[in-house]
Design a protein around this motif. Sequence first.
Motif, PDB file in Angstrom:
ATOM      1  N   ALA A 163      14.600  -5.702  -6.197  1.00 52.52           N
ATOM      2  CA  ALA A 163      15.243  -5.532  -4.900  1.00 52.52           C
ATOM      3  C   ALA A 163      15.807  -4.118  -4.785  1.00 52.52           C
ATOM      4  CB  ALA A 163      16.367  -6.558  -4.734  1.00 52.52           C
ATOM      5  N   SER A 164      16.067  -3.690  -3.562  1.00 50.40           N
ATOM      6  CA  SER A 164      16.602  -2.338  -3.342  1.00 50.40           C
ATOM      7  C   SER A 164      17.922  -2.105  -4.067  1.00 50.40           C
ATOM      8  CB  SER A 164      16.773  -2.071  -1.844  1.00 50.40           C
ATOM      9  OG  SER A 164      15.519  -2.058  -1.209  1.00 50.40           O
ATOM     10  N   VAL A 165      18.816  -3.085  -4.027  1.00 53.95           N
ATOM     11  CA  VAL A 165      20.108  -2.910  -4.696  1.00 53.95           C
ATOM     12  C   VAL A 165      19.926  -2.843  -6.213  1.00 53.95           C
ATOM     13  CG1 VAL A 165      20.735  -5.364  -4.818  1.00 53.95           C
ATOM     14  CG2 VAL A 165      22.527  -3.626  -4.701  1.00 53.95           C
ATOM     15  N   GLU A 166      18.984  -3.601  -6.749  1.00 53.98           N
ATOM     16  CA  GLU A 166      18.698  -3.529  -8.187  1.00 53.98           C
ATOM     17  C   GLU A 166      18.159  -2.147  -8.545  1.00 53.98           C
ATOM     18  OE1 GLU A 166      17.388  -8.051  -9.354  1.00 53.98           O
ATOM     19  OE2 GLU A 166      15.964  -6.852  -8.183  1.00 53.98           O
ATOM     20  N   CYS A 167      17.302  -1.610  -7.693  1.00 56.90           N
ATOM     21  CA  CYS A 167      16.764  -0.269  -7.916  1.00 56.90           C
ATOM     22  C   CYS A 167      17.882   0.770  -7.880  1.00 56.90           C
ATOM     23  CB  CYS A 167      15.700   0.041  -6.861  1.00 56.90           C
ATOM     24  SG  CYS A 167      14.958   1.671  -7.024  1.00 56.90           S
ATOM     25  N   ALA A 168      18.795   0.650  -6.928  1.00 59.39           N
ATOM     26  CA  ALA A 168      19.909   1.593  -6.821  1.00 59.39           C
ATOM     27  C   ALA A 168      20.769   1.573  -8.080  1.00 59.39           C
ATOM     28  CB  ALA A 168      20.747   1.273  -5.592  1.00 59.39           C
ATOM     29  N   ILE A 169      21.048   0.387  -8.577  1.00 61.47           N
ATOM     30  CA  ILE A 169      21.852   0.254  -9.799  1.00 61.47           C
ATOM     31  C   ILE A 169      21.107   0.859 -10.986  1.00 61.47           C
ATOM     32  CG2 ILE A 169      22.780  -1.428 -11.451  1.00 61.47           C
ATOM     33  CD1 ILE A 169      23.352  -3.228  -8.946  1.00 61.47           C
ATOM     34  N   ARG A 170      19.816   0.544 -11.117  1.00 56.25           N
ATOM     35  CA  ARG A 170      19.018   1.051 -12.234  1.00 56.25           C
ATOM     36  C   ARG A 170      18.906   2.566 -12.191  1.00 56.25           C
ATOM     37  NH1 ARG A 170      13.999   2.579 -12.210  1.00 56.25           N
ATOM     38  NH2 ARG A 170      13.440   1.469 -10.307  1.00 56.25           N
ATOM     39  N   GLU A 171      18.579   3.116 -11.031  1.00 58.17           N
ATOM     40  CA  GLU A 171      18.421   4.572 -10.906  1.00 58.17           C
ATOM     41  C   GLU A 171      19.739   5.294 -11.183  1.00 58.17           C
ATOM     42  OE1 GLU A 171      15.809   6.433 -10.677  1.00 58.17           O
ATOM     43  OE2 GLU A 171      14.280   4.965 -10.203  1.00 58.17           O
ATOM     44  N   THR A 172      20.853   4.746 -10.709  1.00 55.14           N
ATOM     45  CA  THR A 172      22.159   5.360 -10.962  1.00 55.14           C
ATOM     46  C   THR A 172      22.442   5.389 -12.457  1.00 55.14           C
ATOM     47  OG1 THR A 172      22.994   4.652  -8.813  1.00 55.14           O
ATOM     48  CG2 THR A 172      24.641   5.202 -10.486  1.00 55.14           C
ATOM     49  N   ARG A 173      22.177   4.278 -13.132  1.00 53.93           N
ATOM     50  CA  ARG A 173      22.394   4.204 -14.587  1.00 53.93           C
ATOM     51  C   ARG A 173      21.468   5.176 -15.321  1.00 53.93           C
ATOM     52  NH1 ARG A 173      21.127  -0.684 -15.200  1.00 53.93           N
ATOM     53  NH2 ARG A 173      19.025  -0.293 -15.970  1.00 53.93           N
ATOM     54  N   GLU A 174      20.181   5.206 -14.947  1.00 50.65           N
ATOM     55  CA  GLU A 174      19.218   6.072 -15.623  1.00 50.65           C
ATOM     56  C   GLU A 174      19.529   7.553 -15.418  1.00 50.65           C
ATOM     57  OE1 GLU A 174      15.304   3.137 -15.240  1.00 50.65           O
ATOM     58  OE2 GLU A 174      15.322   5.033 -14.158  1.00 50.65           O
ATOM     59  N   GLY A 211      13.542  21.625  -9.361  1.00 52.21           N
ATOM     60  CA  GLY A 211      14.447  22.674  -8.901  1.00 52.21           C
ATOM     61  C   GLY A 211      15.193  22.356  -7.617  1.00 52.21           C
ATOM     62  N   ILE A 212      14.877  21.255  -6.964  1.00 49.36           N
ATOM     63  CA  ILE A 212      15.512  20.870  -5.697  1.00 49.36           C
ATOM     64  C   ILE A 212      16.732  19.999  -5.991  1.00 49.36           C
ATOM     65  CG2 ILE A 212      15.152  19.598  -3.525  1.00 49.36           C
ATOM     66  CD1 ILE A 212      13.440  22.118  -3.737  1.00 49.36           C
ATOM     67  N   TRP A 213      17.807  20.243  -5.246  1.00 50.95           N
ATOM     68  CA  TRP A 213      19.002  19.416  -5.354  1.00 50.95           C
ATOM     69  C   TRP A 213      18.803  18.167  -4.498  1.00 50.95           C
ATOM     70  CZ3 TRP A 213      22.712  20.387  -8.798  1.00 50.95           C
ATOM     71  CH2 TRP A 213      22.800  21.672  -9.322  1.00 50.95           C
ATOM     72  N   SER A 214      19.156  17.008  -5.047  1.00 47.24           N
ATOM     73  CA  SER A 214      18.989  15.767  -4.297  1.00 47.24           C
ATOM     74  C   SER A 214      19.981  14.722  -4.792  1.00 47.24           C
ATOM     75  CB  SER A 214      17.562  15.237  -4.434  1.00 47.24           C
ATOM     76  OG  SER A 214      17.336  14.743  -5.725  1.00 47.24           O
ATOM     77  N   PRO A 215      20.202  13.694  -3.961  1.00 40.46           N
ATOM     78  CA  PRO A 215      21.019  12.580  -4.441  1.00 40.46           C
ATOM     79  C   PRO A 215      20.237  11.788  -5.487  1.00 40.46           C
ATOM     80  CG  PRO A 215      20.192  12.126  -2.241  1.00 40.46           C
ATOM     81  CD  PRO A 215      19.767  13.525  -2.585  1.00 40.46           C
ATOM     82  N   ILE A 216      20.894  10.865  -6.131  1.00 38.85           N
ATOM     83  CA  ILE A 216      20.272   9.964  -7.088  1.00 38.85           C
ATOM     84  C   ILE A 216      19.255   9.115  -6.333  1.00 38.85           C
ATOM     85  CG2 ILE A 216      20.743   7.986  -8.604  1.00 38.85           C
ATOM     86  CD1 ILE A 216      23.697   9.190  -8.613  1.00 38.85           C
ATOM     87  N   SER A 269       0.825  -1.210   0.000  1.00 42.52           N
ATOM     88  CA  SER A 269       0.000   0.000   0.000  1.00 42.52           C
ATOM     89  C   SER A 269       0.860   1.261   0.000  1.00 42.52           C
ATOM     90  CB  SER A 269      -0.917  -0.002   1.228  1.00 42.52           C
ATOM     91  OG  SER A 269      -0.123  -0.002   2.406  1.00 42.52           O
ATOM     92  N   HIS A 270       2.163   1.098  -0.080  1.00 44.00           N
ATOM     93  CA  HIS A 270       3.078   2.237  -0.059  1.00 44.00           C
ATOM     94  C   HIS A 270       4.198   2.003  -1.069  1.00 44.00           C
ATOM     95  CE1 HIS A 270       4.472  -0.809   2.790  1.00 44.00           C
ATOM     96  NE2 HIS A 270       5.686  -0.403   2.501  1.00 44.00           N
ATOM     97  N   LYS A 271       4.953   3.041  -1.349  1.00 48.27           N
ATOM     98  CA  LYS A 271       6.090   2.959  -2.276  1.00 48.27           C
ATOM     99  C   LYS A 271       7.376   2.846  -1.469  1.00 48.27           C
ATOM    100  CE  LYS A 271       3.797   3.996  -6.117  1.00 48.27           C
ATOM    101  NZ  LYS A 271       3.636   3.114  -7.215  1.00 48.27           N
ATOM    102  N   ILE A 272       8.310   2.070  -1.975  1.00 50.01           N
ATOM    103  CA  ILE A 272       9.633   1.956  -1.365  1.00 50.01           C
ATOM    104  C   ILE A 272      10.615   2.606  -2.328  1.00 50.01           C
ATOM    105  CG2 ILE A 272      11.445   0.389  -0.602  1.00 50.01           C
ATOM    106  CD1 ILE A 272       9.198  -1.634   0.046  1.00 50.01           C
ATOM    107  N   ALA A 273      11.479   3.460  -1.801  1.00 52.34           N
ATOM    108  CA  ALA A 273      12.423   4.193  -2.640  1.00 52.34           C
ATOM    109  C   ALA A 273      13.847   4.023  -2.116  1.00 52.34           C
ATOM    110  CB  ALA A 273      12.057   5.671  -2.673  1.00 52.34           C
ATOM    111  N   VAL A 274      14.798   4.336  -2.971  1.00 51.52           N
ATOM    112  CA  VAL A 274      16.210   4.300  -2.591  1.00 51.52           C
ATOM    113  C   VAL A 274      16.845   5.655  -2.874  1.00 51.52           C
ATOM    114  CG1 VAL A 274      16.427   1.831  -3.077  1.00 51.52           C
ATOM    115  CG2 VAL A 274      17.046   3.470  -4.828  1.00 51.52           C
ATOM    116  N   LEU A 275      17.890   5.960  -2.136  1.00 47.28           N
ATOM    117  CA  LEU A 275      18.759   7.101  -2.418  1.00 47.28           C
ATOM    118  C   LEU A 275      20.167   6.563  -2.581  1.00 47.28           C
ATOM    119  CD1 LEU A 275      17.586   9.833   0.100  1.00 47.28           C
ATOM    120  CD2 LEU A 275      17.129   9.721  -2.345  1.00 47.28           C
ATOM    121  N   VAL A 276      20.903   7.115  -3.545  1.00 44.76           N
ATOM    122  CA  VAL A 276      22.272   6.683  -3.830  1.00 44.76           C
ATOM    123  C   VAL A 276      23.184   7.892  -3.673  1.00 44.76           C
ATOM    124  CG1 VAL A 276      23.818   5.699  -5.562  1.00 44.76           C
ATOM    125  CG2 VAL A 276      21.434   4.937  -5.452  1.00 44.76           C
TER     126      VAL A 276
END
Length: 72
Positions: free
Chosen positions: A50-61, A34-39, A6-13
């Motif tokens: 998985a979280s690590v797969e998401c981190a890898i994908r988001e970093t690449r994207e 306009g906001i500065w943020s990590p990947i 019922s919720h979203k799970i997110a990662v920061l890199v």
Amino acid sequence: MTALLSHKIAVLVFLENLSGEHLLLRRAKPPNQGIWSPIGGKRETGRGEASVECAIRETREETGFAGAGPDL
């Protein structure tokens, strides 16, 4: 089978260079435009990402960097 959440799970890199500086991105789209943020981004839980797969994908994207291994 993965249960629906019922919720979203997110990662920061946090990418850090040898000088200890972190790479930040200036968000181009709402709601954080306009906001500065990590990947980062939301996991694709519907396909069992998985979280690590998401981190890898988001970093690449978001940066084009291909990451893997024990640092993630």
